[in-house]
Structures are given as C-alpha cells and as structure tokens.
Design a protein around this motif. Structure first.
Motif, PDB file in Angstrom:
ATOM      1  N   ALA A 140      32.653  41.993  23.279  1.00 41.51           N
ATOM      2  CA  ALA A 140      33.518  41.732  22.211  1.00 41.51           C
ATOM      3  C   ALA A 140      34.824  41.463  22.478  1.00 41.51           C
ATOM      4  O   ALA A 140      35.458  40.603  21.720  1.00 41.51           O
ATOM      5  CB  ALA A 140      33.189  42.777  20.905  1.00 41.51           C
ATOM      6  N   ASN A 141      35.457  42.311  23.248  1.00 34.37           N
ATOM      7  CA  ASN A 141      37.002  41.907  23.709  1.00 34.37           C
ATOM      8  C   ASN A 141      37.467  40.480  24.099  1.00 34.37           C
ATOM      9  O   ASN A 141      38.583  40.137  23.710  1.00 34.37           O
ATOM     10  CB  ASN A 141      37.783  42.988  24.385  1.00 34.37           C
ATOM     11  CG  ASN A 141      37.723  44.368  23.646  1.00 34.37           C
ATOM     12  OD1 ASN A 141      37.707  44.388  22.594  1.00 34.37           O
ATOM     13  ND2 ASN A 141      37.661  45.509  24.358  1.00 34.37           N
ATOM     14  N   ARG A 160      36.133  49.953  13.621  1.00 34.75           N
ATOM     15  CA  ARG A 160      37.012  48.887  14.328  1.00 34.75           C
ATOM     16  C   ARG A 160      36.586  47.666  13.574  1.00 34.75           C
ATOM     17  O   ARG A 160      35.346  47.146  13.813  1.00 34.75           O
ATOM     18  CB  ARG A 160      36.942  49.141  15.665  1.00 34.75           C
ATOM     19  CG  ARG A 160      37.641  50.415  16.326  1.00 34.75           C
ATOM     20  CD  ARG A 160      39.108  50.549  16.091  1.00 34.75           C
ATOM     21  NE  ARG A 160      39.691  49.726  17.049  1.00 34.75           N
ATOM     22  CZ  ARG A 160      40.437  48.511  17.038  1.00 34.75           C
ATOM     23  NH1 ARG A 160      40.688  47.934  15.586  1.00 34.75           N
ATOM     24  NH2 ARG A 160      41.003  47.803  18.191  1.00 34.75           N
ATOM     25  N   ASP A 161      37.673  46.825  13.364  1.00 39.74           N
ATOM     26  CA  ASP A 161      37.508  45.247  13.163  1.00 39.74           C
ATOM     27  C   ASP A 161      38.495  44.890  14.272  1.00 39.74           C
ATOM     28  O   ASP A 161      39.715  44.990  13.652  1.00 39.74           O
ATOM     29  CB  ASP A 161      37.609  45.022  11.887  1.00 39.74           C
ATOM     30  CG  ASP A 161      37.358  43.480  11.324  1.00 39.74           C
ATOM     31  OD1 ASP A 161      37.785  42.817  12.229  1.00 39.74           O
ATOM     32  OD2 ASP A 161      36.953  42.982  10.419  1.00 39.74           O
ATOM     33  N   ALA A 165      45.194  45.158  12.903  1.00 38.19           N
ATOM     34  CA  ALA A 165      46.368  45.531  13.514  1.00 38.19           C
ATOM     35  C   ALA A 165      46.044  47.173  13.880  1.00 38.19           C
ATOM     36  O   ALA A 165      45.616  47.820  13.513  1.00 38.19           O
ATOM     37  CB  ALA A 165      47.568  45.637  12.818  1.00 38.19           C
ATOM     38  N   PHE A 166      46.305  47.037  15.373  1.00 36.89           N
ATOM     39  CA  PHE A 166      46.112  48.376  15.862  1.00 36.89           C
ATOM     40  C   PHE A 166      47.302  48.791  16.688  1.00 36.89           C
ATOM     41  O   PHE A 166      47.736  48.217  17.477  1.00 36.89           O
ATOM     42  CB  PHE A 166      44.725  48.235  16.875  1.00 36.89           C
ATOM     43  CG  PHE A 166      44.244  49.528  17.345  1.00 36.89           C
ATOM     44  CD1 PHE A 166      43.337  50.176  17.173  1.00 36.89           C
ATOM     45  CD2 PHE A 166      44.957  49.860  18.837  1.00 36.89           C
ATOM     46  CE1 PHE A 166      43.027  51.624  17.477  1.00 36.89           C
ATOM     47  CE2 PHE A 166      44.599  51.083  19.526  1.00 36.89           C
ATOM     48  CZ  PHE A 166      43.517  51.856  18.588  1.00 36.89           C
ATOM     49  N   GLY A 213      45.633  43.245  18.484  1.00 34.35           N
ATOM     50  CA  GLY A 213      44.391  43.111  17.372  1.00 34.35           C
ATOM     51  C   GLY A 213      44.612  41.739  16.630  1.00 34.35           C
ATOM     52  O   GLY A 213      45.573  41.611  16.307  1.00 34.35           O
ATOM     53  N   GLY A 214      43.485  40.728  16.472  1.00 33.73           N
ATOM     54  CA  GLY A 214      43.554  39.774  16.029  1.00 33.73           C
ATOM     55  C   GLY A 214      45.017  38.942  16.258  1.00 33.73           C
ATOM     56  O   GLY A 214      45.369  38.675  17.292  1.00 33.73           O
ATOM     57  N   VAL A 215      45.653  38.200  15.082  1.00 38.33           N
ATOM     58  CA  VAL A 215      46.802  37.606  15.254  1.00 38.33           C
ATOM     59  C   VAL A 215      47.988  38.355  15.850  1.00 38.33           C
ATOM     60  O   VAL A 215      48.861  37.754  16.700  1.00 38.33           O
ATOM     61  CB  VAL A 215      47.287  36.888  14.137  1.00 38.33           C
ATOM     62  CG1 VAL A 215      46.533  35.762  13.614  1.00 38.33           C
ATOM     63  CG2 VAL A 215      47.769  37.870  13.045  1.00 38.33           C
TER      64      VAL A 215
END
Ligand SMILES: NC(=O)C1=CN([C@@H]2O[C@H](COP(=O)(O)OP(=O)(O)OC[C@H]3O[C@@H](n4cnc5c(N)ncnc54)[C@H](O)[C@@H]3O)[C@@H](O)[C@H]2O)C=CC1
Ligand SMILES: O=C(O)/C=C/C=C(\O)C(=O)O
Length: 486
Positions: A109-110, A450-451, A455-456, A468-470
């Motif tokens: 998934a990463n 986790r999504d 932000a992580f 995470g994401g953007v």
C-alpha cells in the motif's frame, strides 16, 4: 543460514572489507543469517549510484511513467507476499497473522497510495494583481530533493521502510536505505522486486550495518545525501540531526513515544478493553504508537484492570507458524534485558504487579528466545521511571482519574507527544480532549486505524515534521515558484 548482501546499483554486493555480522532469531537465539556490513566504500558507491540514477533514466521519467512503475512494485510485493512474510517473521519472530494482516500489505500500500498521491495532487497557483492591470501568474513546481537517506528501525521493518521509500520514489528521488541491524531481510528482498519491475538501477540502494561508526552514520554524514528521513529512538534522532546540520540537509523524524490511553466510564467497555489490549501488547509492545500509560475513570477502574489482566494472561506464546500460538518474543536478547530491567525497576519503585513481570516458561530451544510476559502494573506515581520512560515492551501502568482536566494534565505531562487512544461515548468530550492532548495523532474509540493520506508524526520529542499524503510531498520535494508576468 542465509547470506544477506548490500544492494547497490541493482546488484547484490558484499563489503569490500569482507566484514559480516550475524543476525540471531528472536525465537531461539540461533544465528539465522550472515550480513555484509557496508563500510564507507559501499555507502559511497550507493550514493554514487543514486546520483547516477537521478542524472539518468530515472530522472527523465514522467510522473505517469513513475506511477506505473510504482504500481508494478506494489503488485510484485503482493505476488511475492509469502516471501516477505517469511523474511519478516524470521527477523522479528512475530506471528504470521500480524505479518499477513498488517505489516506486509502495508508495504504494498505504501507504494500504491503515494503513486496515487503524486498523480492526483495539484501544485498551488495564484493569480497576482499588478499595477499595469495585466497581472501575473504564480505557480509552483515540485522537483525531487535528490538522494534521500532512509534510516529504519526493527519493530515493523518492511512497513516503516516502505512508508518512506514509497513517497520518496513517487516524488522522483533515489534512496539509500539503512535497515536496522536487527531486521536486514525485507529491505534486501525488495531489491529483487525493484529489478523484476524494471526500476532503473541505482534508484533503490540498501547498505547494511549498524548506527554509530557504521553504515548509519556513514549515510547521514555523506555530503551526497540531500535529506534524511529517520524512524527510531529520540536520542538517535538527535545524533542524526547533528550530522544533517553539515550541509543544511532537511530531516523528517518519527521518534519515540510514551503514549497515553484514556478510558472514560461511559465507553463501550468491551471495545475499550480490546482496544487498549491491542495498543499495549500488539507486536509484543514494540510499537511506537503503543500505549504504556493507561488512565481509567475511577468508577470502572477495578473492572477494567481485571478485564485487561484476563486478556493479557490469555496470550499463547509460540513460533510464528504455530497455529496454536498468537504471541511472539521481543526482537533480541539485548532488548529483553532492557525490558526486564524495567520490570525489576517497577517493583523497586513500589508498583503493584497485576500480571506478568517475568519470562514465560518455553519448551526446548525456545527457552533461549527473547520472550517476556505481558505485564500490567498499578499504584505508581507519575514520577516513576516506568511511567515516564519509553520501555518499548509489552507492558503498561494503569492509574485511575476523576476529572477531564486532571486526565488531560496527566496525559500531557511527558516530553513525548506521538499518539493517544481515547475511549468514550460522549463525542463532544472526545473532540474537546483531542484538541487539548499534545500529540500528533489522536484515535477516538480506535487505535492504529490508518489512512495513509493523513498527517502522521509526533509532537514534542516524538518527531519533526509530518509524513503521509501531501505532507510526504512536502518533505520529499523541493517547491520552486515560477512567476509569469502576463
Ligand atoms: N515514531 C515512530 O513512528 C516510530 C518510532 N520508533 C522508535 O524506534 C525505537 C526502536 O527502534 P530502534 O531500531 O531501536 O531505534 P534506534 O534509534 O536504535 O535505531 C534506528 C536506526 O538508526 C540507526 N542508527 C543508530 N544510531 C545511529 C546514528 N548515530 N547515526 C545513524 N544511524 C543510526 C540504527 O542502526 C537503526 O537502523 C523506539 O524508540 C521507537 O519508539 C519506532 C517505530 C516507529
Ligand atoms: O503506520 C505507520 O505509518 C507507522 C506506524 C508505526 C508503527 O507501527 C510502529 O512504530 O510500530
């Protein structure tokens, strides 16, 4: 016994020095692999290969072409799923179901998620007024930062390594990965995937070894490394930050935690017990997001402690592939000594031992493994070392509380600030607390849900920056603004 080499410019290579070190199984302390220890020569070669890739084919690919290659990596990880499960189980000793349901799928998934992010996220633009009335257009270009040094821990090796490599490659960088000396195998195996999919040589490099005066330090000190992303202990982060200050290199840090679980009397009791159990004991407590401090509202305190005790005592120790077992050892004898020293210290500090506190009796060769019992204490003051310091083992201290303000103050009285898990059916209260608890991530009536677009990262000494994401795009790219006078 397996031989694990460095992976540089698409080839598996030993160290020119001939140096190797052993990897021992956490299950029985047997040597299971011999690892080539990279020296400065291999780190130089890896950084050179990465720079070559950026200047060559990889640097010339369009975003769409990179995205297709990364989908290919995700698919190939899924095709080789059993190989990754087996390699990670060998290194960590953790149960097959944890590998199969959580850690290895997250590796695939990463790559997939960050391929989607770079495909779908626009860069900013502004229309700007000018005195002549014709205006100007400002727009941002995102360019790769260059060579990213990726320094990884051992507790969820594949998931945490690909959480950095996925977005780094999606953004067009090349990487030099230094896996933990305790978990060398899946990073090495990923090299086969990169070659199978056709990722150009030099984009993904792995140098094996230790931290100080070894591959870790050689990577972080290397002037050809443009930015460093690190997951691990807070004091290691401090050492890496010093190294990164040479050349003003950017860092992203995911560090330690001493996370609080907060349970109100109005919670769904069974769900809260299950949630706190998972958060304290999953992966034998070796999870940075794990709960080592639990605060339970007084009316349900005794019942909660008893229920968690029953669950902690129900774990079945054994080999990852033993269908009757569901619980693994710690990563190493060294880490076991550290955790057991806290088990002793808790008693010296006056804790009431609810359960555990020692080592389970294991049959045959497993008696040599790094096993410890899930452990619960009550009765300690907040000043106790066991309540203040990150132990990174299967243990927690539980304390009653009476008021919302009191529990916020207790939760925040730490130098760390990674995550919190909060259990209540009063959602207004949950939102109030989420805004007041000083952490990077708050889970309400859940934990480790986790999504990957979110932000992580940690507040205070639990980290620097967010991924995470953007947020990952922010770290793994340099933004260039272009201003066009119209
Ligand atoms: N915030 C987060 O997301 C996470 C944090 N962690 C933290 O990681 C720790 C456990 O992992 P460990 O592997 O023991 O951490 P560690 O900090 O000892 O090692 C992590 C990596 O850094 C390398 N290293 C050590 N010293 C170095 C140096 N001076 N220069 C360059 N590299 C160096 C090691 O070889 C290893 O690859 C715990 O404290 C845990 O909380 C673990 C996972 C996630
Ligand atoms: O989900 C993530 O990206 C990171 C999770 C971190 C852990 O699971 C860990 O440190 O064990």
């Amino acid at each position: 016994m397996r031989k694990i080499e460095n992976f540089i410019a698409g080839e598996y290579v030993a160290a020119a020095s001939g140096r190797r070190f052993d990897k021992r199984s956490p299950l029985d302390n047997r040597v299971i692999a011999s690892i080539a220890e990279a020296g400065r020569a291999e780190v130089d070669a890896a950084v050179g290969a990465a720079r070559g890739a950026l200047a060559g084919d990889w640097g010339r690919l369009s975003t769409e072409q990179r995205v297709e290659l990364l989908y290919g990596v995700a698919n190939e990880i899924t095709r080789r799923f059993d190989d990754f499960v087996e390699a990670e189980m060998a290194d960590t000793g953790q149960p097959a179901h944890v590998m199969k349901q959580v850690f290895i799928p997250r590796g695939a998934a990463n790559f997939k998620v960050f391929a989607d992010v770079v495909k779908n996220v626009a860069s900013e633009s502004f229309q700007t007024a000018t005195p002549d009335g014709r205006g100007a257009l400002n727009y941002a270009l995102r360019v790769p930062k260059g060579v990213i040094g990726v320094i990884c821990p051992w507790n969820a090796p594949f998931m945490l390594m690909t959480w950095k490599v996925g977005p780094a490659l999606a953004c067009g960088n090349a990487v030099v990965v230094k896996p933990s000396e305790e978990s060398p195998q899946t990073a090495a195996l990923l090299g086969e995937v990169m070659n199978a999919v056709g990722i150009p040589k030099g984009v993904y490099n792995v140098v094996q070894g230790f931290g100080p005066d070894s591959a870790g330090e050689f990577v972080t000190q290397h002037p050809g490394v443009d930015a460093i992303t690190f997951t691990g202990e807070t004091r290691t982060g401090a050492a890496i930050m010093k190294a990164a200050s040479e050349g003003m290199r950017d860092v992203s840090f995911e560090l330690g935690g001493k996370n609080a679980g907060i349970v109100f009397a109005d919670c769904d009791f069974e769900a809260a017990v299950e949630g706190i159990f998972r958060s304290a004991f999953l992966n034998s407590g070796q999870v940075c997001l794990g709960t080592e401090r639990v605060y339970v509202e007084r009316p349900i305190f005794e019942r909660f402690v008893q229920a968690l005790k029953v669950k902690a005592e129900s774990v079945r120790f054994g080999r990852p592939d033993d269908h009757d077992a569901n619980y693994g050892p710690l990563i190493s004898q060294e880490h076991r000594q550290k955790v057991l020293s806290y088990y002793r210290k808790a008693l010296e500090e006056g804790a009431t031992l609810v359960t555990g506190g020692g080592v389970p009796e294991m049959p045959g060769e497993l008696a040599e493994g790094a096993w410890v019992q899930p452990t619960i204490w009550t009765g300690l003051p907040e000043s106790a070392a066991v309540v203040r310091e990150e132990i990174f083992g299967p243990c927690c201290h539980i304390r009653p509380f009476d008021a919302e303000d009191e529990v916020v103050q207790l939760a925040n009285a730490t130098d760390y600030g990674l995550s919190t898990t909060l259990w209540t059916n009063d959602l207004a209260r949950a939102h109030r607390l989420a805004a007041r608890v000083e952490v990077g991530i708050t889970w309400i009536n859940s934990w480790f849900l986790r999504d990957l677009r979110t932000a992580f990262g940690g507040a205070k000494q639990s980290g620097i920056g967010r991924e995470g994401g953007v947020h990952s795009l922010e770290f793994y790219t340099e933004t260039r603004n272009v201003c066009v006078k119209l």
